[in-house]
Enzyme design. Structure first.
Site: not given
Ligand SMILES: NC(=O)c1ccc[n+]([C@@H]2O[C@H](COP(=O)([O-])OP(=O)(O)OC[C@H]3O[C@@H](n4cnc5c(N)ncnc54)[C@H](O)[C@@H]3O)[C@@H](O)[C@H]2O)c1
Length: 274
Positions: A152, A165, A169
């Site tokens: 991401s 996150y 990622k």
């Protein structure tokens, strides 16, 4: 003739959203699919959709974070199709909070889903990929296999409220680069696609801020305030968020024969630099 005729592709989290679009795209080029999702109904719906379109597909329902999942997923492909050509590590979700509010549970859940699960899946695939590569070599076949890990722009740039996150990622990118060095000798291209804003249930416009989805029995907040969504789209050079088909197109590039000499790379599928 499709560019992926007869290839066996495994896609995690392909019951909906980007994963489903990836499965449809790979199938449209002739791939046979192993569909996974945490939720049984969407997984079976994707299988039905693929079959209606003339593709071969089988479901392997379950949570990618379950300790026995990786072996089950890989053996579903081997048992059903006797091969593995493409693995897309796509399953995932966000569980956001600023650092002072983020619990250990939140941290570990996101690291487990986005990092530990792909690690286990790829480790479980190793003996099969090694044997398949040896058989290809023996028969004089020049076959390239493909791993595509999903990251991401939060992993590339960091994002406030997404320490778990963003870290996971970013970790996926490290994993991609490390494995590209280990598996080059097996003719495996290991690459990564980092999405920007893609319109799925995760990023749906949510005015009241109450939208949730159930993941592993937890109600996880999803959706973005419509004003924030509008300003995010305005910052994208192409002027809009991506569709799931846009996202799948980026993944397909790394599954196609044209990428046979590309490995250890990350492309942002984000409508331009962020
Ligand atoms: N939508 C975006 O803007 C965006 C941006 C960057 C990265 N991503 C990444 O793209 C991937 C797909 O996201 P999406 O937007 O399509 O979300 P989505 O919620 O529409 O689809 C994800 C699917 O994965 C499944 N899933 C979630 N956790 C799972 C688990 N533990 N085991 C098995 N299946 C699981 C869900 O049930 C769901 O069907 C994720 O890795 C996400 O982090 C999305």
């Amino acid at each position: 003739m499709g560019k992926l005729d007869g290839k066996v592709a495994l896609v995690t989290g392909s019951g909906r959203g980007i994963g489903q679009a990836i499965a449809m795209k790979l199938a449209s080029e002739g791939a046979r699919l192993v569909i996974n999702d945490l939720d049984a109904d969407p997984a079976h719906e994707t299988v039905e959709l693929l079959r209606k379109n003339g593709a071969d597909a089988v479901a392997c329902v379950g949570n990618v974070t379950a300790p026995d999942f990786a072996e089950r997923f890989i053996s579903t492909a081997m048992r059903t199709y006797q091969g593995i050509d493409i693995i897309v590590n796509n399953a995932g979700y966000t569980w956001d909070d600023v650092i002072q509010k983020m619990t250990d549970e939140q941290w570990h859940a996101i690291i487990d889903c986005h990092m530990t699960a792909p690690f286990r899946i790829l480790r479980a695939a190793y003996p099969h990929i090694k044997a398949l590569h040896a058989a290809d070599k023996e028969a004089g076949r020049d076959v390239y296999r493909k791993i595509v890990n999903i990251s991401s722009t939060s992993g590339l740039n960091g994002n406030a409220g997404q320490m778990n996150y963003s870290s996971a990622k970013a970790g996926v990118i490290g994993m991609t680069r490390a494995l590209s060095r280990e598996w080059g000798r097996l003719n495996v291209n290991v690459n990564c696609v980092a999405f920007g804003l893609i319109h799925t249930r995760m990023t749906v416009a949510d005015e009241k801020g109450g939208a949730t989805v159930s993941i592993e029995g937890r109600d996880i907040r999803v959706g973005v305030n419509p004003d924030r969504l509008k300003s995010a789209a305005q910052r994208i050079p192409l002027g809009r968020g991506g569709t799931t088909e846009d996202a799948a197109g980026g993944v397909y590039l790394f599954c196609s024969p044209e990428s046979n000499y590309i490995s250890g790379q990350v492309i942002a599928v984000a409508g331009g630099p962020q």
